[in-house]
Design an enzyme around this catalytic site. Sequence first.
Site, PDB file in Angstrom:
ATOM      1  N   HIS A 289      -8.217  -4.935  -0.559  1.00 20.04           N
ATOM      2  CA  HIS A 289      -7.076  -4.454  -0.190  1.00 20.04           C
ATOM      3  C   HIS A 289      -6.560  -5.129   0.902  1.00 20.04           C
ATOM      4  CE1 HIS A 289      -4.296  -1.117  -0.202  1.00 20.04           C
ATOM      5  NE2 HIS A 289      -4.324  -1.049   1.284  1.00 20.04           N
TER       6      HIS A 289
ATOM      7  N   ASP B  89      -9.581  -3.713  -6.029  1.00 19.31           N
ATOM      8  CA  ASP B  89      -9.052  -3.169  -4.657  1.00 19.31           C
ATOM      9  C   ASP B  89      -9.821  -1.783  -4.376  1.00 19.31           C
ATOM     10  OD1 ASP B  89      -7.483  -1.750  -2.693  1.00 19.31           O
ATOM     11  OD2 ASP B  89      -5.711  -2.778  -3.362  1.00 19.31           O
TER      12      ASP B  89
ATOM     13  N   SER C 251       0.916  -1.051   0.082  1.00 15.80           N
ATOM     14  CA  SER C 251      -0.098   0.092   0.054  1.00 15.80           C
ATOM     15  C   SER C 251       0.916   1.220   0.222  1.00 15.80           C
ATOM     16  CB  SER C 251      -0.997  -0.018   1.384  1.00 15.80           C
ATOM     17  OG  SER C 251      -2.262   0.879   0.906  1.00 15.80           O
TER      18      SER C 251
END
Length: 416
Positions: free
Chosen positions: A367, A338, A210
């Site tokens: 995610h 996502d 991320s």
Amino acid sequence: MARAPLSLTSKPPTPLPSFTPLRHQRPPLTTVRVGAATVTTTSMPDHHPSLEITGGGVDRFLPAFKNLHLPYKPYPIAGWNCHIETLFAAFFRTFPEVRYRRECLRTKDDGTIALDWVCGDHKSLPADSPILILLPGLTGGSQDSYVKHLLVKARSKGWRVVVFNSRGCGDSPVTSTQLQSACFTADTCHVIDHVSSRYPKANIYAAGWSLGGNILVNYLGREYNHCPLSGAVSLCNPFNLVIADENLRKGFNNIYDAALRGGLCKIFSKHAALFEDIEDEYNVQVGLNPKTVREYDEAITRVSLGFKSVDEYYSNSCSCHVIQHVRIPLLCIQAANDPVAPIEGTPRDDIKGNPNCMLIVTPQGGHLGWVAGDEAPFGAPWTDNMVMDFLEHLRNGKPKPQASSISEEGLQQAKV
């Protein structure tokens, strides 16, 4: 641009009802006649059509992967949609037991970086063991389940692993007004230089999730002339923070914005006194109680970096703008659904044009979810085996560096 959306450390409750998993089928045997002899071979495709695989480095790296010919099959119920998968992984994924030894580094601006090494590895592993530096997502740290799972898998293959906790994250001390941000790569340079000097005989690799993935790719693209890493992996990277910011404030995605905002406030509230007497544009009151992540970044993050607005900060922090410059092997793994790192931000053309890059896109995954594979639903995410296949492939083809090739000069280290 986030870590697992909720900071939960609870163990999973009573397991879900059992399901009979669908067994992956190998491609059928193909019989080929060569003269008078009959040879039976297995027709093995490069990858399963359920996966999107592209990049300028595909021909170089595709042979590294053992299971890309198999379909991506999310676990029943947990993989029904992106939100269920994201939240399931955040709440119910197990937390492997890992004992850390913390090392704190002092930076030139009097900030503090916390490195968490696995207890005992310094003595038990050879000096030339490959090293993997892990960069968690926004407000994430060494205690996150996805971090621990990859750490355990890498250690099982003889790797030395260290978690790079960004400033304020992972309960690390805060000694300056610079906190975690998407484009601040000076700390990444500092950490990699320190690890290189400490283990000069080892090849070093890195993996980031991320926002950690965005920071890592920014480092690779900006420091390409001075990057000592032998390879890297980026997972669920938002790439384009302008698109990610807009997406984070849509519909159900507000729940992730709220969770991330809460994590930022928790860190900032512990250290707000550092900002109160500074004659600058910091808005401490908004930083303590922002309505969105965007409001927090406007009040605190962009000020610490010298940007005039949060939009200027986001546009200058996009790793999609620099991935074309990456000069070491880089694997990017994204999920098409996502909700936090939207696939629209993925720089497919630049990845295709860079001979050092390869992209894998799974049809589901959410995610930081990827609840699929042999260890689903509570174990390691599907991506962990892909990451280690790639890194092991690089490891086996990489010569050891010379012990004298890296200098310790200029490193400032302090125990905090």
